[in-house]
Design a protein around this motif. Structure first.
Motif: not given
Ligand code: S3P
Length: 188
Positions: A21-27, A112-116, A141-143, A161-162
């Motif tokens: 969630m938040g990695a930007g998959k949809s955008a 799409l890999r992003a850090n916490a 952080e856990r996920l 993607v960061d």
């Protein structure tokens, strides 16, 4: 059309985006679809359309496993379509082995890999995302830890993607999907 993503190699099957969630998959997926001239499908929206019910309401009314069933059914139906799509999955679509197998078999899967820190900033208080109720940052952080290996197992390619704008991430996804490089099993 010329495009900055380089080689014109074709992308096999559906182009499927996975990541937290938040990695930007949809955008990013929407932009990738526009560049490739493909139809874009957001899996959460597809589930909501099929169920005539929002994702938070499905979680609240039926529970997470019932949501996962609907997610699996919707994904399987999309992957069967002959028309090559760009599909943005939900962050937990990789949880089921059968989903990971089906995505890899019917598509080119890009993680799409992003850090916490990036994800925490992007999801804010987690509104609209039932798993992030409570302490959204701690859950992210856990996920990140729990799911890293699952995204690596699902993905043919990875894009970090960061530091990328949505436009840069779009070109990076297309370039990765067209490249021969494959993700190492541990995702490092
Ligand atoms: C989930 C991610 C969500 C949505 C649901 C569960 C998850 O999708 O499918 O809330 O388990 O990570 P996004 O990644 O699009 O927010």
């Amino acid at each position: 059309m010329s495009d900055a993503s380089g080689a014109g190699a074709s992308i096999a099957g559906h182009l499927v985006l996975v990541g937290l969630m938040g990695a930007g998959k949809s955008a990013v997926g929407r932009r990738v679809a526009a560049v490739l001239g493909r139809r874009f499908v957001d899996l959460d929206e597809e589930i909501e359309r099929r169920e005539s019910c929002s994702v938070p309401d499905i979680f609240a009314g039926l529970g997470e496993q019932a949501f996962r069933d609907r997610e699996q059914w919707a994904l399987a139906d999309l992957l069967e379509l002959r028309e090559p799509l760009v599909i943005a999955t939900g962050g937990g679509t990789v949880l089921r082995w059968s989903n990971r197998e089906a995505m890899r078999e019917h598509g080119t899967v890009v993680w799409l890999r992003a850090n916490a820190d990036t994800l925490i900033e992007r999801v804010g208080d987690g509104e609209g995302r039932p798993l992030l109720a409570g302490d959204a940052a701690a859950t992210i952080e856990r996920l990140v830890e729990e799911r890293r290996k699952l995204y690596a197992a699902a993905g043919h390619h990875v894009v970090d993607v960061d530091l990328l704008t949505p436009e840069e991430a779009t070109q990076a996804v297309i370039g990765a999907a067209r490249s021969d490089a494959v993700l190492e099993a541990d995702g490092e």
